[in-house]
Design an enzyme around this catalytic site. Structure first.
Site, PDB file in Angstrom:
ATOM      1  N   CYS A  38       0.855  -1.194   0.000  1.00 16.19           N
ATOM      2  CA  CYS A  38       0.000   0.000   0.000  1.00 16.19           C
ATOM      3  C   CYS A  38       0.888   1.240   0.000  1.00 16.19           C
ATOM      4  CB  CYS A  38      -0.873  -0.048   1.256  1.00 16.19           C
ATOM      5  SG  CYS A  38      -1.857   1.427   1.568  1.00 16.19           S
ATOM      6  N   SER A  40       0.813   3.661   1.892  1.00 15.17           N
ATOM      7  CA  SER A  40       1.190   4.082   3.243  1.00 15.17           C
ATOM      8  C   SER A  40       2.519   3.463   3.669  1.00 15.17           C
ATOM      9  CB  SER A  40       0.105   3.714   4.243  1.00 15.17           C
ATOM     10  OG  SER A  40      -1.056   4.428   3.931  1.00 15.17           O
ATOM     11  N   HIS A  43       4.881   5.738   2.292  1.00 12.05           N
ATOM     12  CA  HIS A  43       4.863   6.978   3.088  1.00 12.05           C
ATOM     13  C   HIS A  43       5.699   6.851   4.362  1.00 12.05           C
ATOM     14  CE1 HIS A  43       2.201   9.166   0.589  1.00 12.05           C
ATOM     15  NE2 HIS A  43       1.071   8.615   0.956  1.00 12.05           N
ATOM     16  N   HIS A  59       0.930  -3.758   6.288  1.00  6.66           N
ATOM     17  CA  HIS A  59      -0.252  -3.669   7.153  1.00  6.66           C
ATOM     18  C   HIS A  59      -1.497  -4.170   6.429  1.00  6.66           C
ATOM     19  CE1 HIS A  59      -0.152  -0.065   4.701  1.00  6.66           C
ATOM     20  NE2 HIS A  59      -1.466   0.002   4.843  1.00  6.66           N
ATOM     21  N   CYS A 160      -6.460  -3.632   4.083  1.00  8.76           N
ATOM     22  CA  CYS A 160      -6.365  -2.154   4.080  1.00  8.76           C
ATOM     23  C   CYS A 160      -7.150  -1.534   2.933  1.00  8.76           C
ATOM     24  CB  CYS A 160      -4.919  -1.667   4.034  1.00  8.76           C
ATOM     25  SG  CYS A 160      -4.866   0.142   3.869  1.00  8.76           S
TER      26      CYS A 160
HETATM   27  N1  COD Z   1      -4.651  13.988  -9.242  1.00  9.51           N
HETATM   28  C1  COD Z   1      -5.213  12.780  -9.375  1.00  9.51           C
HETATM   29  N2  COD Z   1      -4.551  11.614  -9.090  1.00  9.51           N
HETATM   30  C2  COD Z   1      -3.270  11.709  -8.680  1.00  9.51           C
HETATM   31  C3  COD Z   1      -2.610  12.945  -8.537  1.00  9.51           C
HETATM   32  C4  COD Z   1      -3.369  14.142  -8.834  1.00  9.51           C
HETATM   33  N3  COD Z   1      -2.843  15.354  -8.697  1.00  9.51           N
HETATM   34  N4  COD Z   1      -1.360  12.711  -8.088  1.00  9.51           N
HETATM   35  C5  COD Z   1      -1.233  11.367  -7.966  1.00  9.51           C
HETATM   36  N5  COD Z   1      -2.379  10.762  -8.325  1.00  9.51           N
HETATM   37  C6  COD Z   1      -2.698   9.326  -8.343  1.00  9.51           C
HETATM   38  C7  COD Z   1      -1.551   8.412  -8.720  1.00  9.51           C
HETATM   39  O1  COD Z   1      -1.367   8.352 -10.121  1.00  9.51           O
HETATM   40  C8  COD Z   1      -2.040   7.085  -8.139  1.00  9.51           C
HETATM   41  O2  COD Z   1      -2.786   6.334  -9.082  1.00  9.51           O
HETATM   42  C9  COD Z   1      -2.942   7.501  -6.983  1.00  9.51           C
HETATM   43  O3  COD Z   1      -3.038   8.922  -7.030  1.00  9.51           O
HETATM   44  C10 COD Z   1      -2.406   7.040  -5.627  1.00  9.51           C
HETATM   45  O4  COD Z   1      -2.504   5.667  -5.602  1.00  9.51           O
HETATM   46  P1  COD Z   1      -1.466   4.669  -4.908  1.00  9.51           P
HETATM   47  O5  COD Z   1      -1.776   3.280  -5.388  1.00  9.51           O
HETATM   48  O6  COD Z   1      -0.097   5.168  -5.071  1.00  9.51           O
HETATM   49  O7  COD Z   1      -1.855   4.802  -3.362  1.00  9.51           O
HETATM   50  P2  COD Z   1      -2.870   3.924  -2.496  1.00  9.51           P
HETATM   51  O8  COD Z   1      -4.181   3.866  -3.186  1.00  9.51           O
HETATM   52  O9  COD Z   1      -2.235   2.643  -2.070  1.00  9.51           O
HETATM   53  O10 COD Z   1      -2.947   4.806  -1.137  1.00  9.51           O
HETATM   54  C11 COD Z   1      -3.603   5.984  -1.080  1.00  9.51           C
HETATM   55  C12 COD Z   1      -3.714   6.486   0.394  1.00  9.51           C
HETATM   56  C13 COD Z   1      -4.595   7.696   0.300  1.00  9.51           C
HETATM   57  C14 COD Z   1      -4.357   5.487   1.327  1.00  9.51           C
HETATM   58  C15 COD Z   1      -2.337   6.718   1.020  1.00  9.51           C
HETATM   59  O11 COD Z   1      -1.499   7.318   0.132  1.00  9.51           O
HETATM   60  C16 COD Z   1      -2.414   7.594   2.274  1.00  9.51           C
HETATM   61  O12 COD Z   1      -2.781   8.747   2.288  1.00  9.51           O
HETATM   62  N6  COD Z   1      -1.993   6.985   3.372  1.00  9.51           N
HETATM   63  C17 COD Z   1      -1.993   7.619   4.647  1.00  9.51           C
HETATM   64  C18 COD Z   1      -3.316   7.398   5.301  1.00  9.51           C
HETATM   65  C19 COD Z   1      -3.302   6.192   6.117  1.00  9.51           C
HETATM   66  O13 COD Z   1      -2.426   5.931   6.898  1.00  9.51           O
HETATM   67  N7  COD Z   1      -4.290   5.361   5.896  1.00  9.51           N
HETATM   68  C20 COD Z   1      -4.364   4.166   6.591  1.00  9.51           C
HETATM   69  C21 COD Z   1      -3.489   3.073   6.006  1.00  9.51           C
HETATM   70  S1  COD Z   1      -3.513   3.032   4.315  1.00  9.51           S
HETATM   71 ZN    ZN Z   2      -2.764   0.944   3.610  1.00  9.38          ZN
END
Ligand code: COD
Ligand code: ZN
Ligand code: ZN
Length: 360
Positions: A38, A40, A43, A59, A160
């Protein structure tokens, strides 16, 4: 046991043999069969989420119970389980009010040392789980027993991304049939929001992502329209698709202040922006006060899809079994634990919806 360890910010994880710490009376030893990767986890390595090293990351995973402490009552040896990245104790103030996603007993669970390196340095496990490993020792509060034939690499995602995303639509926002929805960020979690909105019967689901593969996947998982934010202002594009009204719910699923502010601007008067992503711990969001009050727009925080894991994990599994929730097409690749750093690279490069580490 073998585990992927976060040792230093912005450095590759170290995959090495570590010694598990003897389980306590309420602990469970799980043979991890699959773990999703994920954002996170990434991050944590970048320092955006504060988990102090050294720590076993991961996680989002599932596995089979191998051993239980003498006071464990919820699971038995041989059970198939999914890890909950927030423990659900069942008895704290929040758990008793159907808000186990805010369970007050996280601290002791997440801070416990779970293994040690060869030099005896103790290792904590991310979220009390540490699924980037072939074994994990966790409190029974962190596990939910599941009976299903859904394959491991799909089941893991419920730990998750799927619960967070589907829950954001069904629980946090409570999307209704006929609603209009925008989803900013279509990674593993965003695609799950799209599926949740589809399951709820949303009439229009606008997927916003700069990566073409993500937009194509979004259409196959339920989006009705796609927007490339590289082709002009995303808020204006949403306004154009909705006759200038905006959407009932705009989900931010990335974790930057700018995109949360966009989500707020995309929500219609009386609608809501739902912040699923978390911006860096040292950043803030600026919300204009006029639309907040005069247009009665709402900004909702969403933790773990507001999910009650003991209720929602089995529900989500059932939706997968009924082919209403498609996890097969969310798994872009499976790979061994040793390839974790390649999985991180692929995620940052936008090549995957989800990579899943699987044990042979
Ligand atoms: N506009 C639109 N899409 C965008 C932009 C933008 N400006 N910039 C990036 N993106 C897209 C990327 O191309 C990508 O497809 C997507 O955003 C992000 O996806 P992933 O696969 O990299 O991330 P995910 O889906 O695994 O995770 C997203 C979260 C929001 C959960 C994560 O990043 C986060 O904020 N984690 C902290 C919150 C947390 O702890 N949550 C609990 C555990 S996950
Ligand atoms: Zn997660
Ligand atoms: Zn609790």
């Amino acid at each position: 046991m073998r585990a992927a360890i976060f040792l230093e910010q912005n450095r590759p994880l170290s995959v090495e043999d570590v010694q598990a710490i003897d389980p306590g009376p309420r602990d469970v030893v799980v043979r991890v069969t699959a773990s999703g990767v994920c954002h996170s986890d990434v991050h944590v390595v970048s320092g955006a989420l504060p988990v102090p090293p050294p720590a076993i990351l991961g996680h989002e995973g599932c596995g089979i119970v191998e051993a239980v402490g003498r006071e464990v009552t919820r699971v038995s040896v041989g059970d198939r389980v999914i890890g909950s990245f927030i423990p659900a104790c069942g008895s704290c103030w929040f758990c008793l009010r159907d808000q186990s996603h805010l369970c007050a007993n996280t601290y002791g669970v997440m801070g416990a040392p779970r293994a040690s390196r060869k030099d005896r340095t103790p290792l904590v496990a991310m979220a009390g789980l540490g699924t980037f490993a072939d074994r994990m020792t966790c409190d029974e509060m962190s596990l939910v027993k599941i009976e299903t034939d859904v394959p491991d690499e799909q089941l893991a995602l419920i730990g998750c991304g799927v619960t967070t995303g589907v829950g954001a639509a069904l629980n946090t926002a409570n999307v209704r049939a006929g609603d209009t929805v925008a989803v900013i960020g279509c990674g593993g979690v965003g695609q799950s929001v799209i599926q949740g909105a589809r399951i709820a019967g949303a009439a229009r689901i606008i997927a916003i992502d700069p990566v073409e593969m993500k937009r194509t996947a979004a259409i196959s998982l339920g989006a009705t329209d796609v927007i490339d934010p590289g082709q002009g202002n995303a808020v204006e594009q949403v306004q154009a698709l909705t006759a200038g009204i905006g959407v009932d719910y705009a989900f931010e699923v990335i974790g930057t202040p700018a995109t949360v502010e966009q989500a707020f601007a995309m929500a219609r008067n009386g609608g809501a922006a739902v912040a699923v992503g978390v911006s860096r711990f040292d950043q803030s969001i600026t919300i204009p006060s006029f639309p907040l009050v005069l247009s009665e727009k709402r900004l909702l925080g969403c933790m773990y899809g507001s999910a009650q894991v003991r209720r929602d994990f089995p529900r989500l599994v059932s939706l997968v079994e009924q082919k209403k929730l498609d996890l097969e097409h969310m798994v872009t690749r499976t790979m061994p634990l040793d390839d974790i750093n390649e999985a991180f690279r692929a995620m940052k490069a936008g090549e995957v919806i989800r990579s899943v580490l699987v044990q042979q």
